[in-house]
Design a protein around this motif. Structure first.
Motif, PDB file in Angstrom:
ATOM      1  N   ARG A  20       0.744  -1.054   0.042  1.00 39.77           N
ATOM      2  CA  ARG A  20      -0.108   0.043  -0.136  1.00 39.77           C
ATOM      3  C   ARG A  20       0.795   1.213  -0.046  1.00 39.77           C
ATOM      4  O   ARG A  20       0.545   2.142  -0.726  1.00 39.77           O
ATOM      5  CB  ARG A  20      -0.944  -0.050   1.303  1.00 39.77           C
ATOM      6  N   ALA A  21       1.781   1.056   0.763  1.00 44.59           N
ATOM      7  CA  ALA A  21       2.803   2.255   0.684  1.00 44.59           C
ATOM      8  C   ALA A  21       3.266   2.562  -0.638  1.00 44.59           C
ATOM      9  O   ALA A  21       3.574   3.901  -0.939  1.00 44.59           O
ATOM     10  CB  ALA A  21       4.001   2.097   1.855  1.00 44.59           C
ATOM     11  N   ILE A  22       3.904   1.592  -1.342  1.00 41.04           N
ATOM     12  CA  ILE A  22       4.374   1.964  -2.594  1.00 41.04           C
ATOM     13  C   ILE A  22       3.258   2.346  -3.497  1.00 41.04           C
ATOM     14  O   ILE A  22       3.746   3.382  -4.428  1.00 41.04           O
ATOM     15  CB  ILE A  22       5.060   0.749  -3.193  1.00 41.04           C
ATOM     16  N   LEU A  23       2.267   1.810  -3.442  1.00 37.71           N
ATOM     17  CA  LEU A  23       1.080   2.168  -4.446  1.00 37.71           C
ATOM     18  C   LEU A  23       0.586   3.669  -4.232  1.00 37.71           C
ATOM     19  O   LEU A  23       0.180   4.351  -5.067  1.00 37.71           O
ATOM     20  CB  LEU A  23      -0.222   1.254  -4.338  1.00 37.71           C
ATOM     21  N   GLU A  24       0.920   4.300  -2.882  1.00 39.33           N
ATOM     22  CA  GLU A  24       0.500   5.388  -2.565  1.00 39.33           C
ATOM     23  C   GLU A  24       1.744   6.389  -2.793  1.00 39.33           C
ATOM     24  O   GLU A  24       1.905   7.599  -2.150  1.00 39.33           O
ATOM     25  CB  GLU A  24       0.194   5.582  -1.295  1.00 39.33           C
ATOM     26  N   LYS A  25       2.850   5.976  -3.471  1.00 45.40           N
ATOM     27  CA  LYS A  25       4.169   6.697  -3.661  1.00 45.40           C
ATOM     28  C   LYS A  25       4.722   7.128  -2.478  1.00 45.40           C
ATOM     29  O   LYS A  25       5.556   8.230  -2.474  1.00 45.40           O
ATOM     30  CB  LYS A  25       3.617   7.904  -4.589  1.00 45.40           C
ATOM     31  N   ARG A  26       4.666   6.079  -1.362  1.00 49.36           N
ATOM     32  CA  ARG A  26       5.567   6.389  -0.220  1.00 49.36           C
ATOM     33  C   ARG A  26       6.754   5.615  -0.362  1.00 49.36           C
ATOM     34  O   ARG A  26       6.537   4.278  -0.630  1.00 49.36           O
ATOM     35  CB  ARG A  26       4.670   6.514   1.044  1.00 49.36           C
ATOM     36  N   TYR A  43       7.050  -7.851  -4.994  1.00 52.29           N
ATOM     37  CA  TYR A  43       6.069  -8.311  -6.070  1.00 52.29           C
ATOM     38  C   TYR A  43       4.679  -7.860  -5.982  1.00 52.29           C
ATOM     39  O   TYR A  43       4.019  -7.574  -6.985  1.00 52.29           O
ATOM     40  CB  TYR A  43       6.067  -9.996  -6.423  1.00 52.29           C
ATOM     41  N   LEU A  44       4.255  -7.551  -4.846  1.00 58.29           N
ATOM     42  CA  LEU A  44       2.809  -7.226  -4.620  1.00 58.29           C
ATOM     43  C   LEU A  44       2.572  -5.777  -5.479  1.00 58.29           C
ATOM     44  O   LEU A  44       1.387  -5.862  -6.047  1.00 58.29           O
ATOM     45  CB  LEU A  44       2.446  -7.042  -3.271  1.00 58.29           C
ATOM     46  N   GLN A 136       8.617   5.075 -17.433  1.00 54.63           N
ATOM     47  CA  GLN A 136       7.336   5.107 -17.580  1.00 54.63           C
ATOM     48  C   GLN A 136       6.528   3.868 -16.756  1.00 54.63           C
ATOM     49  O   GLN A 136       5.534   4.021 -16.147  1.00 54.63           O
ATOM     50  CB  GLN A 136       6.810   5.545 -18.999  1.00 54.63           C
ATOM     51  N   LEU A 137       7.217   2.932 -17.146  1.00 50.34           N
ATOM     52  CA  LEU A 137       6.655   1.501 -16.472  1.00 50.34           C
ATOM     53  C   LEU A 137       7.160   1.245 -15.105  1.00 50.34           C
ATOM     54  O   LEU A 137       6.462   0.400 -14.517  1.00 50.34           O
ATOM     55  CB  LEU A 137       7.125   0.377 -17.712  1.00 50.34           C
ATOM     56  N   LEU A 138       8.215   1.821 -14.775  1.00 47.71           N
ATOM     57  CA  LEU A 138       8.869   1.266 -13.519  1.00 47.71           C
ATOM     58  C   LEU A 138       7.830   1.864 -12.337  1.00 47.71           C
ATOM     59  O   LEU A 138       7.345   3.204 -12.176  1.00 47.71           O
ATOM     60  CB  LEU A 138      10.274   2.194 -13.121  1.00 47.71           C
ATOM     61  N   VAL A 139       7.461   0.904 -11.512  1.00 42.19           N
ATOM     62  CA  VAL A 139       6.688   1.352 -10.185  1.00 42.19           C
ATOM     63  C   VAL A 139       7.515   1.578  -8.909  1.00 42.19           C
ATOM     64  O   VAL A 139       7.093   2.053  -7.983  1.00 42.19           O
ATOM     65  CB  VAL A 139       5.507   0.306 -10.055  1.00 42.19           C
ATOM     66  N   ALA A 140       8.468   0.906  -8.830  1.00 42.55           N
ATOM     67  CA  ALA A 140       9.181   0.747  -7.530  1.00 42.55           C
ATOM     68  C   ALA A 140      10.605   0.247  -7.582  1.00 42.55           C
ATOM     69  O   ALA A 140      10.813  -0.543  -8.788  1.00 42.55           O
ATOM     70  CB  ALA A 140       8.553  -0.055  -6.340  1.00 42.55           C
ATOM     71  N   VAL A 141      11.514   0.671  -6.710  1.00 42.81           N
ATOM     72  CA  VAL A 141      13.063   0.061  -6.803  1.00 42.81           C
ATOM     73  C   VAL A 141      13.072  -0.249  -5.394  1.00 42.81           C
ATOM     74  O   VAL A 141      12.769   0.265  -4.333  1.00 42.81           O
ATOM     75  CB  VAL A 141      13.946   1.396  -6.833  1.00 42.81           C
ATOM     76  N   VAL A 173      11.466  11.585 -10.353  1.00 43.32           N
ATOM     77  CA  VAL A 173      11.071  12.244  -8.669  1.00 43.32           C
ATOM     78  C   VAL A 173       9.997  11.498  -8.535  1.00 43.32           C
ATOM     79  O   VAL A 173       8.880  11.474  -9.060  1.00 43.32           O
ATOM     80  CB  VAL A 173      10.987  13.947  -8.922  1.00 43.32           C
ATOM     81  N   GLY A 174      10.015  11.084  -6.901  1.00 44.88           N
ATOM     82  CA  GLY A 174       8.676  10.567  -6.530  1.00 44.88           C
ATOM     83  C   GLY A 174       8.619   9.116  -6.608  1.00 44.88           C
ATOM     84  O   GLY A 174       7.557   8.590  -6.056  1.00 44.88           O
ATOM     85  N   LEU A 175       9.549   8.342  -7.426  1.00 47.45           N
ATOM     86  CA  LEU A 175       9.416   7.014  -7.399  1.00 47.45           C
ATOM     87  C   LEU A 175       9.701   6.283  -6.066  1.00 47.45           C
ATOM     88  O   LEU A 175      10.602   6.566  -5.417  1.00 47.45           O
ATOM     89  CB  LEU A 175      10.464   6.602  -8.503  1.00 47.45           C
ATOM     90  N   PRO A 176       8.715   5.670  -5.493  1.00 46.76           N
ATOM     91  CA  PRO A 176       8.912   4.985  -4.233  1.00 46.76           C
ATOM     92  C   PRO A 176      10.098   3.939  -4.161  1.00 46.76           C
ATOM     93  O   PRO A 176      10.280   3.173  -5.115  1.00 46.76           O
ATOM     94  CB  PRO A 176       7.595   4.323  -3.943  1.00 46.76           C
ATOM     95  N   VAL A 177      10.664   3.981  -3.031  1.00 46.43           N
ATOM     96  CA  VAL A 177      11.755   2.927  -2.762  1.00 46.43           C
ATOM     97  C   VAL A 177      11.396   1.893  -1.511  1.00 46.43           C
ATOM     98  O   VAL A 177      10.837   2.567  -0.676  1.00 46.43           O
ATOM     99  CB  VAL A 177      13.203   3.568  -2.420  1.00 46.43           C
ATOM    100  N   LEU A 178      11.551   0.574  -1.807  1.00 48.82           N
ATOM    101  CA  LEU A 178      11.322  -0.042  -0.832  1.00 48.82           C
ATOM    102  C   LEU A 178      12.327  -0.944  -0.208  1.00 48.82           C
ATOM    103  O   LEU A 178      13.447  -1.816  -1.040  1.00 48.82           O
ATOM    104  CB  LEU A 178      10.343  -1.272  -1.150  1.00 48.82           C
ATOM    105  N   VAL A 179      12.870  -0.836   1.215  1.00 50.29           N
ATOM    106  CA  VAL A 179      14.018  -1.482   1.567  1.00 50.29           C
ATOM    107  C   VAL A 179      13.931  -2.581   2.742  1.00 50.29           C
ATOM    108  O   VAL A 179      12.915  -2.220   3.488  1.00 50.29           O
ATOM    109  CB  VAL A 179      15.175  -0.228   2.053  1.00 50.29           C
ATOM    110  N   ALA A 180      14.274  -3.573   2.377  1.00 46.57           N
ATOM    111  CA  ALA A 180      13.691  -4.732   3.064  1.00 46.57           C
ATOM    112  C   ALA A 180      15.098  -5.491   3.859  1.00 46.57           C
ATOM    113  O   ALA A 180      16.017  -5.368   3.000  1.00 46.57           O
ATOM    114  CB  ALA A 180      13.076  -5.922   2.296  1.00 46.57           C
ATOM    115  N   SER A 181      14.851  -5.838   5.018  1.00 40.98           N
ATOM    116  CA  SER A 181      16.026  -6.733   5.775  1.00 40.98           C
ATOM    117  C   SER A 181      15.577  -7.090   7.091  1.00 40.98           C
ATOM    118  O   SER A 181      14.631  -6.546   7.498  1.00 40.98           O
ATOM    119  CB  SER A 181      17.293  -5.581   6.052  1.00 40.98           C
ATOM    120  N   ALA A 182      16.405  -8.251   7.344  1.00 38.23           N
ATOM    121  CA  ALA A 182      16.131  -8.796   8.902  1.00 38.23           C
ATOM    122  C   ALA A 182      16.638  -8.058  10.049  1.00 38.23           C
ATOM    123  O   ALA A 182      16.515  -8.216  11.264  1.00 38.23           O
ATOM    124  CB  ALA A 182      16.041 -10.209   8.748  1.00 38.23           C
ATOM    125  N   THR A 183      17.638  -7.411   9.490  1.00 43.45           N
ATOM    126  CA  THR A 183      18.629  -6.852  10.608  1.00 43.45           C
ATOM    127  C   THR A 183      18.987  -5.266  10.459  1.00 43.45           C
ATOM    128  O   THR A 183      19.973  -4.789   9.958  1.00 43.45           O
ATOM    129  CB  THR A 183      19.811  -7.411  10.704  1.00 43.45           C
TER     130      THR A 183
END
Length: 446
Positions: A20-26, A43-44, A136-141, A173-183
């Protein structure tokens, strides 16, 4: 659609929260346990719009995933292709095929896995990052194993930090970034804000990474040169008849020479009935053919998905690395696992400022160092041993808790939980985090 594509009974609430955060550009920083399902969160956002039945498949959204692990990227790309989602891993041998990079830039693949080194290549910049269709097609990094951006981004793999700056500068500008880690500790998260230029519109999805199902112990080396301490990893010889009698064990070393010598030592201890292949050796700089042979041997002989015991020979690069490696054991919460850290006696020294506190943490927070550790590193050590930069808040905190973990006379889960502030985070429970009622944009009716 996610349930249908990946054959899942449900999707977790926190995965939807990240989506939801990525879809809301956060921007979103996701901290969840190893093996908890962080990859699906990448992937969601794509699956929210992706329609494999459309005639113009190349006009579908794209997700870009930056990862430091080549073999993992290849595996994940293959898994997606088998499930009908066009994916490509632009790393390793695949980089020799320039056409793959060009096709990715033109939108032929829905998911692209790239290494930090790939991001910084002029060819990737020309054929992908500068391509109008791609942007144009990129939705998230997405950044997998996000803690390595800072841990490895110094002298070990400087391209990691450089790639972060480059992507933010070259993409819309404004393309959302998702950073994931267990630590991800709190100071590390704060530093990621600066490195990734994360603004106020950020979503923090943080779970406790506590692993009470793993037994934690530290042992003082008696035979650091001959590896005799590792002999205790093998069962009694009168009960050792086949490879399956040895608990599935993953042993980490900081240098290639020590790993080779230790593997030879353990093979020599095996009875004649057990082949030497029961002890497999892997290093990052072997050739691709040999690497595949080793990985195949590991998967057949040791079953990497069911690690019962993790062993660390000598101090790891950081406390975060220690926890990351320990988390490889007993990834199924209902199972029990073990982590053993072998250290030299110098790590038990008290500092000049006074005795260590209840967690073994000295007042100055500095770590005792042996004479051998103060010598200039050899070439192999420089290329295989990683160290946190010593001038950052996260590195200072990391050193203190690493010492605390080693020296404590109480439960070692205490410094683990305090370092990650697990008491302030949501408890991770597979049952409680399941989402029984998916929103419409993630349903698949077929």
């Amino acid at each position: 659609r996610a349930q249908h594509t990946f054959d899942l009974s449900s999707v977790y609430d926190w995965q939807l929260e990240a989506c939801r955060a990525i879809l809301e550009k956060r921007d979103c920083i996701l901290s969840a346990p190893t093996g908890g399902g962080k990859t699906l969160a990448f992937y969601l956002p794509l699956l929210a719009f992706y329609d494999p039945t459309t005639e113009n498949a190349s006009n579908q959204p794209i997700t870009l995933i930056v990862s430091p692990l080549v073999e993992l990227m290849n595996q994940q790309a293959n898994d997606l292709n088998e499930k009908g989602i066009p994916a490509v891993a632009l790393c390793g041998d695949n980089l020799r095929d320039k056409g793959l990079t060009e096709r990715f830039g033109q939108g032929e693949f829905r998911v692209g896995f790239i290494s930090p080194e790939t991001v910084n290549s002029p060819f990737f910049n020309e054929k992908v990052l500068s391509c109008t269709v791609f942007k144009q097609l990129l939705v998230a990094v997405c950044y997998d194993e996000g803690h390595t951006i800072l841990e490895w981004g110094g002298s070990f793999r400087p391209d990691f930090l450089a790639s972060c700056e480059l992507l933010r500068g070259r993409l819309p500008v404004g393309l959302p970034v998702l950073v994931a880690s267990a630590t991800l500790s709190r100071p590390l998260v704060q530093e990621l804000y600066t490195v990734l230029k994360i603004g106020e519109r950020v979503s923090l999805v943080q779970f406790s990474n506590a692993r009470p199902n793993i037994s934690l112990s530290v042992r003082c080396m008696k035979y650091p040169k001959t590896f005799g301490d590792l002999y205790g990893l093998l069962p009694e010889l009168d009960t050792l008849w086949k490879a399956e009698d040895i608990p599935t064990t993953l042993v980490y070393f900081n240098t290639k020479p020590e790993a080779e010598k230790a593997a030879d030592f353990l093979r020599m201890q095996l009875p004649e009935e057990i082949p030497h292949s029961a002890v497999a050796f892997y290093t990052a700089d072997v050739g691709e053919t040999r690497k595949r042979e080793i990985i195949e041997g590991l998967s057949q002989g040791l079953n990497l998905r069911n690690i019962q015991r993790v062993v660390l020979w000598r101090i790891p690069p950081s406390f975060a690395s220690l926890i990351q490696r320990a988390g490889r054991a007993a990834r199924v919460q209902e199972e029990l696992g073990e982590m053993i850290l072998f250290v030299e006696s110098c790590w038990y020294k008290k500092n000049a400022a006074g005795d260590a506190d209840v967690n073994g943490m000295g007042e100055d927070g500095e770590v005792a160092t042996s004479r051998a550790e103060m010598r200039p590193p050899t070439r192999s050590q420089r290329t295989t041993s990683v160290q946190l930069k010593r001038d950052t808040p996260s590195a200072e905190l990391d050193r203190k808790f690493l010492r605390a973990f080693i020296q404590t006379e109480s439960c070692r889960h205490i410094p683990w939980d305090e370092f990650y502030e697990n008491s302030k985070k949501r408890e991770y429970c597979m049952t409680c985090t399941m989402n029984k009622h998916l929103p419409s944009y993630l349903r698949h009716d077929n």
